[in-house]
Design a protein around this motif. Sequence first.
Motif, mmCIF file in Angstrom:
data_model
loop_
_atom_site.group_PDB
_atom_site.id
_atom_site.type_symbol
_atom_site.label_atom_id
_atom_site.label_comp_id
_atom_site.label_asym_id
_atom_site.label_seq_id
_atom_site.Cartn_x
_atom_site.Cartn_y
_atom_site.Cartn_z
ATOM 1 N N ARG A 121 0.791 5.652 1.099
ATOM 2 C CA ARG A 121 0.141 6.762 1.804
ATOM 3 C C ARG A 121 0.946 8.021 1.547
ATOM 4 O O ARG A 121 2.175 8.012 1.643
ATOM 5 C CB ARG A 121 0.097 6.513 3.303
ATOM 6 N N PRO A 177 -6.901 1.803 3.761
ATOM 7 C CA PRO A 177 -7.249 2.602 2.576
ATOM 8 C C PRO A 177 -8.617 3.269 2.712
ATOM 9 O O PRO A 177 -9.573 2.673 3.210
ATOM 10 C CB PRO A 177 -7.247 1.562 1.447
ATOM 11 N N TRP A 208 0.840 -1.195 0.000
ATOM 12 C CA TRP A 208 0.000 0.000 0.000
ATOM 13 C C TRP A 208 0.878 1.248 0.000
ATOM 14 O O TRP A 208 2.102 1.160 0.217
ATOM 15 C CB TRP A 208 -0.937 0.010 1.198
ATOM 16 N N ASN A 240 -2.398 -3.032 5.602
ATOM 17 C CA ASN A 240 -3.015 -2.436 4.414
ATOM 18 C C ASN A 240 -3.047 -0.919 4.429
ATOM 19 O O ASN A 240 -3.483 -0.304 3.449
ATOM 20 C CB ASN A 240 -4.432 -2.977 4.219
#
Length: 474
Positions: free
Chosen positions: A403, A435, A401, A432
Motif C-alpha cells: 500500500r 486491494p 500486499w 490482504n
Amino acid sequence: MTLSPARRRRIDRIVAGVIALAVLALAAVVYLTSDVRATTDATGPAVPAPSAADSVPTSLTEKWSVATDPAIGAVASPYGVVVTAQGTAAVAVDALTGERRWSYDRGTEQLCAIGSGDTDAPGVTVRGKVRGVLVVSGKNGYCSQMMLLDPVTGERHYYRTSPNQAGGTLAFGGPYAGWLGAGLVELWRDDLVRTIQYGDEPAPPKPHATHTGCSFTDMIIDDQQFATVEHCADAGTAQVVLNWTTPDSAPNKPDDQDVFKHDPRATIDTGSSAARLLGITSDRVAVLVADPVPAVVLFDTSGNEVGRTPVDVPAQSIVDADRLTDTGGTRPTPAVRDGLTRFSVVGDTLIAITEESASVQTTPTPSLAQLGTEPPTPGVLASDGPAEPVTERIQDLSVGWTRQGLLGLPAVIGDQVLLPVPGGLAAVAAGNGNPGIVPDVIPVDRAGYDGRVDAAAVGSMIIETRGDLVVGLG
C-alpha cells in the motif's frame, strides 16, 4: 637508634591511619566521578499490562501528549508504557494516562537509543528473547553503555558495555538484539551476552581480522541467521551477507582466540544499486531490490535466488532508504511484526511479508566418490547414479500486499492494520490490505503537523509519534 616497641606501635598506627585515609579519599574520588553516581533511576509500581483491543476504534481524540527527542523517537510497549527520550534520560509514561511511571538517566552521558523487541507481554523474566526496554548511552565516543530495563517498573535487569559505533541503531529479532553500526555489527542474547561481532573490529586479536571497505545499511535477525546489506568499495552493487547468529554454528569457526573470524554463510550480489531487508527465517531472506525493476527477491541460505516478485514500490524510494544518514549513521528498514507477518515501510509504501511452512524438493550434493574424483571408501557402496531429490520442510516467505501513501509505521489491532495517512488512520485487513478498495479513514487532528507519523496500539490506546511529540489517542 633502636625504637622502643611502644613507639614502633604508635608509628605503625599513624602509617595505617594515613593509608586508610588515602584509601577513603581514593574511593570518594572514584565514586564522585563514577557512572554509578552519575546514573539515577526512579522506578515505578508494578501495574498489570493492559489487555489488547480486539477491534479498531470508530473515533479518536487526543488524551495526552509528551515530548521526545525526534532523533531517538519513542517506544510503545505492550506492557502499557510509552518510553520517550528526554535529554539524557529515558522516561516511561503510562500509555493510558500519559503520567510518568519511571525514568532512567545516565546523567552527563548522551542518550544514543531506546528500543524493544516486545510484541506481547508475558512477563519480562520469561527467557528466550530480549525482553524489556533496552537503553543505550554514550561514553568515550561510543554508544557503549547498555541497560536492559523492566518495562513495567524500570528496574534494571542486565547491563553490558560494547564498542557500539555512534550513529548506529538497535535491532531485534528472534531471541536476539543487535546494534547496526556503519562498519560494525554486534548481536546479544537475552542476558546481553555477546554472540557475534562482525565488521571492523576495534581491537582485533589478530592482524587482518577486520571486514574493511564496506558500510552496513540494513540488518535483519532471526533465530539461526541474520542478514546485512553492505556497500563495499570494490563492488558497485548492494551485497546481502548471511551470517550465523552465533559462531558455534559456523562450520569453519577458528579454534583460537579470534572467535569472530569466520566466513559468512553466504555473500549475495543482488545486482541492484540498492537493497532493503523485508523478512528472514532460518531458511530464507526476502530482499527488496531497486534494479532492474523493483522486486522482492527470495534467497536460500546458500545465496541462491529461489523466487522473485515484482512490487509496486518506486525505485527511488529504495535508493533513498538504502543510504547512511548525512552524519554517517545507519537507517535500517522500519518494520512492525505481528505474528507471522512483518510490515515494512520503504518511503511511503508498506510491504507485508508473511512467513509460512512449505515443502520443497532438493537434490543432495553428490560426494567426491560419486563424481569419480575420489575412490570410494572401502566397505561402502557408491551410488550407481545421481542422487534422488528429497522433500524438505522449510520456513518460507511470501509477499502479501503493498500500500502506498503512508506517513510511517502502522498499528495492528486484531485482524486490522491502521495505516497513518494524511488526516488520520486508514483501516485495512491485515491479510490482504483490501486491494482496490479505498479504506475508511478514522479522523485524527494533528494540529497542522504533516511529517512522519509512526502508530502503535497499546491496550485501548493508539500511540502516534510525530517528530518531537508523542500523542495518546483514545
